[in-house]
Write a protein that holds these residues in place. Sequence first.
Motif, short mmCIF file in Angstrom:
data_model
loop_
_atom_site.label_atom_id
_atom_site.label_comp_id
_atom_site.label_asym_id
_atom_site.label_seq_id
_atom_site.Cartn_x
_atom_site.Cartn_y
_atom_site.Cartn_z
N THR A 1 0.84 -1.20 -0.12
CA THR A 1 -0.03 -0.05 -0.05
C THR A 1 0.91 1.44 -0.08
O THR A 1 1.70 1.50 1.12
N LEU A 2 0.83 1.97 -1.04
CA LEU A 2 1.66 3.23 -1.26
C LEU A 2 0.71 4.19 -0.55
O LEU A 2 -0.43 4.70 -1.03
N GLU A 3 1.42 4.99 0.36
CA GLU A 3 0.85 6.13 0.79
C GLU A 3 1.07 7.61 0.63
O GLU A 3 0.31 8.04 0.34
N VAL A 4 2.31 7.70 0.57
CA VAL A 4 2.74 9.07 0.36
C VAL A 4 3.85 9.10 -0.79
O VAL A 4 4.83 8.26 -0.83
N ILE A 5 3.94 10.02 -1.83
CA ILE A 5 5.04 10.34 -2.85
C ILE A 5 5.48 11.52 -2.21
O ILE A 5 4.66 12.44 -2.24
N THR A 6 6.67 11.97 -1.85
CA THR A 6 7.36 13.08 -1.48
C THR A 6 7.86 13.67 -2.86
O THR A 6 9.04 13.00 -3.17
N LEU A 7 7.76 14.71 -3.21
CA LEU A 7 8.46 15.44 -4.32
C LEU A 7 9.29 16.82 -3.84
O LEU A 7 8.77 17.44 -3.15
N PHE A 8 10.50 16.49 -3.98
CA PHE A 8 11.40 17.95 -3.56
C PHE A 8 11.19 19.05 -4.45
O PHE A 8 11.40 18.68 -5.62
N VAL A 9 10.89 19.85 -3.98
CA VAL A 9 10.57 21.22 -4.76
C VAL A 9 11.57 22.42 -4.67
O VAL A 9 12.03 22.40 -3.42
N ASP A 10 11.73 23.17 -5.70
CA ASP A 10 12.67 24.44 -5.63
C ASP A 10 12.06 25.42 -4.67
O ASP A 10 12.68 26.02 -3.84
N ASP A 11 10.93 25.58 -5.05
CA ASP A 11 10.04 26.67 -4.18
C ASP A 11 8.82 26.30 -3.77
O ASP A 11 7.90 26.07 -4.51
N ARG B 1 -7.12 18.24 -1.68
CA ARG B 1 -7.53 18.61 -0.21
C ARG B 1 -6.02 18.59 0.41
O ARG B 1 -5.18 17.79 0.34
N ILE B 2 -6.03 19.65 1.16
CA ILE B 2 -4.79 19.90 1.92
C ILE B 2 -4.76 19.25 3.27
O ILE B 2 -5.60 19.56 4.10
N SER C 1 -6.91 11.19 -3.92
CA SER C 1 -7.88 9.91 -3.75
C SER C 1 -7.12 9.02 -2.50
O SER C 1 -7.30 9.41 -1.34
N ASN C 2 -6.59 7.91 -3.01
CA ASN C 2 -5.84 7.06 -2.13
C ASN C 2 -4.51 7.01 -2.03
O ASN C 2 -3.73 6.30 -1.42
N LEU C 3 -3.89 8.39 -2.28
CA LEU C 3 -2.44 8.64 -2.23
C LEU C 3 -2.22 10.07 -1.78
O LEU C 3 -3.22 10.88 -2.08
N MET C 4 -1.28 10.29 -0.99
CA MET C 4 -0.72 11.67 -0.73
C MET C 4 0.31 12.07 -1.24
O MET C 4 1.24 11.36 -1.66
N ILE C 5 0.54 13.04 -1.77
CA ILE C 5 1.95 13.82 -2.42
C ILE C 5 2.09 14.87 -1.34
O ILE C 5 1.50 15.84 -1.01
N ASN C 6 3.51 14.70 -0.89
CA ASN C 6 4.08 15.59 0.08
C ASN C 6 5.12 16.45 -0.86
O ASN C 6 6.11 16.14 -1.51
N ILE D 1 -1.88 10.25 -14.45
CA ILE D 1 -3.36 10.05 -14.06
C ILE D 1 -4.25 9.67 -15.11
O ILE D 1 -4.08 10.02 -16.27
N ARG D 2 -5.06 8.67 -15.01
CA ARG D 2 -5.86 8.23 -15.66
C ARG D 2 -7.14 9.31 -15.74
O ARG D 2 -7.76 9.46 -14.76
N VAL D 3 -7.42 9.50 -17.07
CA VAL D 3 -8.50 10.53 -17.16
C VAL D 3 -9.46 9.68 -18.44
O VAL D 3 -9.29 8.91 -19.03
N ASP D 4 -10.77 10.46 -18.33
CA ASP D 4 -11.67 9.91 -19.55
C ASP D 4 -11.52 10.62 -20.75
O ASP D 4 -11.88 10.07 -21.81
N ASP D 5 -11.07 12.02 -20.79
CA ASP D 5 -10.74 12.53 -22.08
C ASP D 5 -9.64 13.32 -22.24
O ASP D 5 -9.50 14.75 -21.36
#
Length: 133
Positions: free
Chosen positions: A7-17, A32-33, A46-51, A80-84
Amino acid sequence: MPMLPDTLEVITLFVDDIDEARTFYRKVFSPRIVYEDAVSSVLEFSNLMINLLQVTQAPELVEPMPVASLRTGASFLLTIRVDDVDEVCARLGDLGVSLLNGPTDRPWGRRTAAFADPSGHVWEVAQVLKPAD
């Protein structure tokens, strides 16, 4: 039985700013924050958080491994899967987000387009194509 749960819970992205990243993610995804402080912002997808984490805070999380330069090129792709895809790309354009490529029909049955956040993290939107009759 695997050693770790899958179960993957969080992906942390290192950001410049962090402020620029917050603005981009709020505008493009409207998540949602979950948590926010001066150097990070945890967003629910959804079922994952991005930090989003200010890159200056990254060393303590990955020591003794060095933190890679953010601008040396893509090292992963978040999809991300989308319909269109075309509709999503039009909305991204309305938000001022430039596409890296696409929309393109791929031989593996997807129509895709890619864009990057301000720190260079690459996101892809993908639509499942219906097989030809």
